[in-house]
Design an enzyme around this catalytic site. Sequence first.
Site, short mmCIF file in Angstrom:
data_model
loop_
_atom_site.label_atom_id
_atom_site.label_comp_id
_atom_site.label_asym_id
_atom_site.label_seq_id
_atom_site.Cartn_x
_atom_site.Cartn_y
_atom_site.Cartn_z
N GLY A 242 0.81 -1.21 0.00
CA GLY A 242 0.00 0.00 0.00
C GLY A 242 0.85 1.26 0.00
N PHE A 243 1.99 1.21 0.69
CA PHE A 243 2.89 2.36 0.81
C PHE A 243 2.18 3.59 1.36
CE2 PHE A 243 4.72 -0.07 -2.84
CZ PHE A 243 5.78 -0.62 -2.15
N ASN A 630 13.37 -9.51 13.07
CA ASN A 630 13.62 -10.54 12.07
C ASN A 630 14.59 -9.96 11.05
OD1 ASN A 630 13.50 -12.20 9.75
ND2 ASN A 630 11.43 -12.89 10.27
N LYS A 632 15.79 -10.98 8.31
CA LYS A 632 15.49 -11.13 6.90
C LYS A 632 14.45 -10.08 6.45
CE LYS A 632 14.43 -14.91 3.73
NZ LYS A 632 15.56 -15.82 3.66
N THR A 633 13.35 -10.00 7.18
CA THR A 633 12.31 -9.07 6.76
C THR A 633 12.75 -7.62 6.99
OG1 THR A 633 11.20 -9.35 8.89
CG2 THR A 633 10.41 -10.69 7.07
N GLN A 637 13.05 -4.72 4.15
CA GLN A 637 12.40 -3.41 4.19
C GLN A 637 13.37 -2.32 3.74
OE1 GLN A 637 9.17 -2.21 4.81
NE2 GLN A 637 8.93 -4.35 4.29
N GLY A 702 10.88 -0.11 14.79
CA GLY A 702 10.17 -0.18 13.50
C GLY A 702 11.05 0.28 12.36
N GLY A 704 9.97 0.23 8.65
CA GLY A 704 9.35 0.27 7.32
C GLY A 704 9.69 1.48 6.48
N GLU A 705 9.93 2.62 7.11
CA GLU A 705 10.03 3.84 6.34
C GLU A 705 11.39 4.49 6.30
OE1 GLU A 705 6.48 4.73 8.50
OE2 GLU A 705 5.73 5.90 6.82
#
Lengths: 740, 329
Positions: A242-243, A630, A632-633, A637, A702, A704-705
């Site tokens: 979704g971004f 994690n 890997k994930t 990201q 976190g 993600g960004e």
Amino acid sequence: MTDKIQAKIIGASKPRIDGPQKLRGEAMYAADHHLPNMAYAYGVFSTVASGTIDHIDLSKAKQMPGVIDIFHHDHFPDLYRTPSSFAQENKVDETRLPFEDGKVYYPGQFVALVVADTFANARAAAYAVKVDYSADAEPIATLSQALERGGEPKTAKSSGHSRGNPDSAYESSTNRIDVTYVTPMETHNPMEMHASTASWENGDLVLYEASQGVIFARNVMAKVFGLAPERVEVRSPFIGSGFGSKLWIWPHAIAAAAASREVGRPVQLVVPRQQMFTTTGHRPPTQQQIRIGADDNGKLTALTHDSINTTSMVDTYVESTGSCTKSLYDCENLRVSHATIGANHGTPTSMRAPGAAPGLFALESAMDEMAEKLNMDPLEFRKANYTERDQSMDLPFSSIHLMEAFDKGAEKFGWAKRDHAVGSMRDGDEIIGWGMAACNWEALKMNCDARVSLRADGTAYASCATQDIGTGTYTIVAQAVSSITGIPLDKIEVELGDSSYPSGPVSGGSWATATTLPAIAEATRSAIEALKSYAIGDGGAFAGAKADDLSFDDGKLSDGDGKSVAYTDVLGQLKLANADGEAHTPGAPQGEYSFRSFGAHFVEVRWDPGISRLRVSRVVSAIDVGQIINEKTSANQVEGAIAMGIGMALFEATEYDERSGLPVNNNYAEYLVPVHADQPDSVDVILLDHPDYAFNEFGARGIGEIGVTGMAAAVANAVHHATGKRIRELPIRLEQLMSA
Amino acid sequence: MRNFEYQKADSVNAAVTAHAGQASSFVAGGTTLLDLVKIDIMQPERVVDVNGLPLYDVEALDDGRLKIGAMVSNTDLAYHPTVVEKYAVLSEALLSGASTSLRNKATTGGNVMQRVRCPYFRDGVSACNKREPGSGCAAIGGHNRSVHAVLGTSEQCIATHPSDMCVAMAAIGAKVLVTGPNGEREIDFLDFHLLPGDSPEKEHALDVDELITHVVLDAPIEGSRSTYLKLRDRASYQFALASSGVIVATEGNTIRDARIALGGVGTKPWRAREAEQALIGEPATEQSFKKAAEIAFKGATPYEHNAFKIPLGQQAIVRSLTHATAARA
Ligand SMILES: Cc1cc2nc3c(=O)[nH]c(=O)nc-3n(C[C@H](O)[C@H](O)[C@H](O)COP(=O)(O)OP(=O)(O)OC[C@H]3O[C@@H](n4cnc5c(N)ncnc54)[C@H](O)[C@@H]3O)c2cc1C
Ligand code: SF4
């Protein structure tokens, strides 16, 4: 608990537990649901940028095969607007309801909706709807047009910040730069289209929606249809990313649900790719003026960052580009300000690292410009202004390892070998440029509920109404349960993405991990407490013992005296199916710390002036986001963010025709994003992994960004090093680099 | 997508017969046609499927030419041993186009016939003489950076012919074999695509109902080397901003024969004959290449956003000639 959590499973490199489902095509996305008797909706979209609808001619369309109904502003049920409150969890970015009136505020706006028995019939009939408009002769298509004739900009008071005397300190600084940066409109372009599959039963709505926030989506739909939230269920177990564009409900979902109620059948609506450029949000274009003052030692004396972005004619969206500028560097005299101005675009929305991505392009380019002016190594200049205190909040950072990120990144990259002279590093036909920039992102944590069951068959079950948007949330939730119970990942079932589960956060702001895992952990411990209470009860494995004397480890309950019983046996003995725990965990602690993440990108570009070819060839990014859950994930990201940052630097721009206000490149062939061949030959992601326990029990902030932030600046700075050209307007295009 | 009549043809003549007039379209790979039908820009009432016609062979003719069936996919053609060995420029051009999956579907005939990428042609509402003759050309004065030409433009249309394959074929020299209601005929490749002039809606020399059956490449120039260079923003999956397909034969360091064709800059696959002439007899040096490149863009007309294509196209020519004449290890 801390040492338990740090048991090997936290931080391990684990493949996604939902991977096999996706690989086999078993993961069901919103448009994969074809319900019995379902009808299909297709939009008719405005082909003017601004104006009013004079007439809608349905005569031909109504005769087309399979057409069931055609909705428009004179034929649509009365609905309610949502209050659009973040605190009430019913926020949207576009508050205007579909078909509210006959006005057109942007191209691509829904002006009618055809419902037919098949997708193809709906689309064919939609093409046959003829709409006459009175179009405004001079729509506002771009930020520069808005600045020319869009009236007074609106200042966004809440996101501004000022300290010291920024203007006078700037005027009296020994070294000054005053530069303006421009970033274009960008479009999220997740692979999966926006889609809604709506059905009603006995007045209750079930909506399969490509959503990054099922709780918000449920609450919005409840407000819009005037229902109690319990009567709406929104499901989004899988989304094709979704971004940010799928954070909030857009008009198409409301249109689909209303149409379904009206025609008395389930209705599916998929937003076509073209309208995903106009009708489901975008990152707005910005213009940012930055002024930096510094003394001869490279110490910042003043910094101002004044920014303006376009918003739609109906809603205000602020792109808070100064959000990092406030606190990234040590500077007593500082101001950031934001303003908006209307344009004939759909309402903008958050796009991965909103504010920070365009904001750090400007700030980190300007820092490079100042370093050049001071004749300083750009890395040394940044280090000279390092701070461990958030001056905008007057609080220390909870945990900052930016210096380590600078040093480890620089070492891996080989920054020390940089010849600072422009155009001095060559390889055959190519000129090599090296640039760097800092990255920065706020760490946030929300309220969260969760439920965990330990089951008699040796498995565990965890649920929360957050979502896995492709980032690995399913997997890290399982890791959290495993870290406390010792139950292996393949025995842990995780369910997310359904508003009927315990309330969870939207998947945005990089806060899903920090928000969800503590609630999952708390629910796990509460399930263990339930298990103990069974065990000490009549007929229990530890009947008569005190709960406090029992401990749980590796799937077993033990007393202090050497007796251990597997929890499956504890439950089995009592013929109980499971032991359940629920939890509610609060948002981030206030008042003691400023929580932020940090990092640095080092970028190599290659410029071949003989054929005007620019490529990013190497990237090293060192990222400080607290504990890695994690590996890997997490690395994934950052790698993905690097690709997106390259797109932002070199390719992406959503364009509108200045005369008609219509979109020009609203398709995947002409809106350029990086393809595989654009990926650098080498990408190194260094995850620093220093837990931030002041923030939450896992120490995770976190990821993600943050990787997008600073990336475009690092590329632009490398381009300057290679070519001597300072590009202040994105994307950097080859014609800007060709010799004049 | 509107409903249309669908018919699958089992022979060339049946295909031609089934294709009854303006409102019909052949469909081969469908990568152009179906895209445009889905967005309602092409609206055929009848579609004749030519998949299955016996046009899948690549055949070496006795006179040294190469006869390519219209249904040979872009992938198969790019990897055909004769093409790889003797027509490197064609193989490279094909492989620089689109993406693997598109090339697997795209056919030789369809590629020749692909439509322009101009956004105003594809939006269905802007003024566009190609889509709606006489309505004007929104690209002039609008966004015309990437898929608009500087060579061969007219006041009625400035869209580039987007094909890479055709640029290589223009350099090599070829004949297009077609079959229509009145039988077979042959069209010189360079005459196949038309300049927009005053009627940009007329894009090629095919008559209504005519089907391309083959493209026959000229025999390779003795002792020549060839290459294709495509310049664009991203590294793959983008139409050319400028491209150059060259074939060069040298004698010692002197250029004996040369072919230059350009993509991304012309309203048709662009053969730069004057530039070729300027090279013949000259030494294979950067200076000669630069002179030829300059000649190739003599009379080019830049528009608001694409003036950079002139120097970029010249760079493509110089670099590709440099590659084609470089000493080989
Ligand atoms: C996203 C995208 C990117 C692309 N990038 C590139 C690129 O970089 N470079 C490039 O060169 N191309 C590119 N292409 C275009 C692609 O090469 C063409 O779409 C393809 O070659 C068309 O072949 P087809 O067989 O699919 O044609 P179809 O779509 O089947 O047909 C195209 C047209 O030709 C007609 N036609 C087909 N066969 C015949 C015949 N035998 N006789 C007469 N008429 C016929 C059809 O009626 C139709 O009008 C791209 C396409 C897409 C969608
Ligand atoms: S350039 Fe050609 S295709 Fe594009 S708008 Fe003008 S006439 Fe139409």
